[in-house]
Design a protein around this motif. Structure first.
Motif, short mmCIF file in Angstrom:
data_model
loop_
_atom_site.label_atom_id
_atom_site.label_comp_id
_atom_site.label_asym_id
_atom_site.label_seq_id
_atom_site.Cartn_x
_atom_site.Cartn_y
_atom_site.Cartn_z
N ALA A 15 0.82 -1.21 0.00
CA ALA A 15 0.00 0.00 0.00
C ALA A 15 0.85 1.26 0.00
O ALA A 15 0.34 2.35 -0.27
N HIS A 16 2.16 1.11 0.27
CA HIS A 16 3.02 2.29 0.44
C HIS A 16 4.30 2.17 -0.36
O HIS A 16 4.66 1.09 -0.84
N GLU A 17 4.99 3.27 -0.46
CA GLU A 17 6.26 3.29 -1.17
C GLU A 17 7.32 2.52 -0.38
O GLU A 17 7.17 2.28 0.83
N PRO A 18 8.41 2.09 -1.04
CA PRO A 18 9.40 1.22 -0.41
C PRO A 18 10.03 1.72 0.88
O PRO A 18 10.40 0.92 1.74
N VAL A 19 10.16 3.04 1.06
CA VAL A 19 10.83 3.54 2.25
C VAL A 19 10.08 3.17 3.53
O VAL A 19 10.66 3.12 4.62
N TYR A 20 8.78 2.88 3.42
CA TYR A 20 8.01 2.50 4.61
C TYR A 20 8.54 1.22 5.23
O TYR A 20 8.44 1.03 6.45
N LYS B 75 2.78 2.76 14.41
CA LYS B 75 4.00 3.49 14.77
C LYS B 75 4.76 3.91 13.51
O LYS B 75 5.27 5.04 13.43
N CYS B 76 4.82 3.01 12.55
CA CYS B 76 5.50 3.31 11.29
C CYS B 76 4.85 4.49 10.59
O CYS B 76 5.54 5.42 10.15
N LEU B 77 3.55 4.48 10.48
CA LEU B 77 2.82 5.56 9.83
C LEU B 77 3.07 6.90 10.53
O LEU B 77 3.26 7.94 9.88
N ALA B 78 3.08 6.86 11.85
CA ALA B 78 3.30 8.08 12.62
C ALA B 78 4.70 8.63 12.40
O ALA B 78 4.90 9.85 12.25
#
Length: 384
Positions: free
Chosen positions: A221-226, A272-275
């Motif tokens: 759902a997100h770009e690789p850096v996530y 936590k990652c999203l934050a």
């Protein structure tokens, strides 16, 4: 009906609606939420959408069958790894089913490599591919793995792992922002402990199928850096355990950090990652970590319009990154050689310089006055 059951039913309907409408924004929000995409039936439709798969992705880039293409140099290693695949999941599989899965997995990987011979296979790549095979089936998995290889993990398929180690250097920078005390505690421990998890997008380290499938809901759902921020979230989740280990006990810290905790509290880690991505975006990380990432890296080229990128664009970026890497490696070799032979090079350079200056000064009638001073300078540099 329980509140949890009602939530699942409502979410399932929302997911199906988002898939029908190709509503990527809604799919991303749903993938972030508790339970992710819920089931493989939904993932079979949602994952290709999140990856931006297109019909043309399944078409060979040459006018011949992929089986007739030249053998890729890494196929022997691929075969060895595929023979060891499907260790943790699926469970209760018959020997016949296991062999069929291995044949399909081998076909997917070899087809990707033969159609993209510039890619370098790495051990653990098969772990990523097997997740897509189990969820999507062989044909759809080929398209998904192709896009993963060229648009999301191509940095790991270059001729060197140097770009991958630069990815890992983001982890200390993220920790520095999110938890300075913990960052200080781990400052003497290089982040290479995260290589296996980051390189394989956690597929090599997560042993439970439901966990890796749910985790891939989020990753896709997100770009690789996530995926890098996710590992930083993992470290922070283990703060009490890590603080108890002496900062000087590098072996124990490395051992602890290289093993993922069991069980994984995935939703807490995802939140936590999203934050952290929101609070400390990669462009704002301290130090040189983000600046050291190549402009051709997936971490930077995926910041916008990732799903609209084509495989052709991915190949072009790979080639540019590969050329840049070759130049960097050549420069490093030259610098190493110069340092090793520093005195002879300096003496030769100084002698040449003196010769040129001497000729010029002789023509102007001032060579006798300056010759002695210039020779002394050359001797000083030569003795360093």
């Amino acid at each position: 009906m329980s509140e949890k059951a009602s939530y699942s039913i409502n979410k399932e309907e929302a997911l199906k609606e988002a898939c029908r409408e190709c509503d990527i924004k809604s799919l991303i929000n749903l993938a972030n939420s508790d339970g992710g995409l819920l089931s493989d039936d939904i993932r079979a439709t949602a994952w290709p959408l999140l990856l931006g798969c297109h019909d043309q992705d399944t078409q060979p880039v040459v006018d011949q069958r992929w089986t007739d293409l030249p053998v890729h140099s890494d196929e022997e290693q691929v075969q060895k790894d595929v023979d060891r695949a499907f260790v943790y999941y699926p469970s209760n599989e018959t020997q016949s089913s296991l062999e069929n899965n291995r044949v399909a997995l081998l076909n997917i990987i070899v087809k990707v490599l033969r159609l993209n011979p510039m890619l370098h296979y790495f051990q653990g790549y098969h772990d990523i591919a097997q997740v897509f095979l189990l969820v999507l089936g062989e044909e759809a998995a080929f398209s998904a793995v192709s896009r993963m290889s060229l648009l999301r993990i191509r940095d790991y398929m270059l001729s060197s792992l140097s770009p991958a180690t630069k990815h890992l250097q983001l982890i200390p920078a993220i920790l520095r922002c999110a938890d300075a005390e913990l960052a200080d505690h781990l400052s003497s421990t290089p982040p290479y402990f995260a290589l296996s998890a980051v390189l394989t997008l956690y597929a090599h380290d997560v042993q439970k199928y439901s966990d890796i499938a749910r985790l891939y809901d989020f990753i896709l759902a997100h770009e690789p850096v996530y995926a890098i921020y996710l590992f930083a979230a993992l470290i922070i989740s283990r703060r009490p355990e890590l603080i108890e280990i002496a900062a000087e006990d590098h072996d124990m810290l490395l051992f602890t950090l290289s093993k993922l905790p069991q069980p994984l509290d995935l939703q807490t880690l995802i939140d936590k990652c999203l934050a952290m991505v929101k609070d400390y975006p990669p462009e704002c990380l301290p130090g040189q970590a983000w600046r050291n990432i190549s402009s051709y890296s997936v971490l930077k080229t995926s910041r916008e319009n990732l799903r609209e990128q084509s495989l052709v664009e991915g190949r072009a970026l790979f080639n540019k990154h590969s050329q840049q890497l070759a130049r960097e490696e050549m420069t490093a070799k030259v610098v190493k050689h110069m340092r090793k032979n520093r005195r002879p090079i300096i003496l030769s350079g100084a002698t040449l310089l003196v010769g040129i200056l001497s000729y010029y000064l002789r023509r102007n009638g001032t060579d006798r006055i300056l010759w002695s001073a210039l020779w002394r300078i050359a001797e000083v540099f030569g003795n360093r």
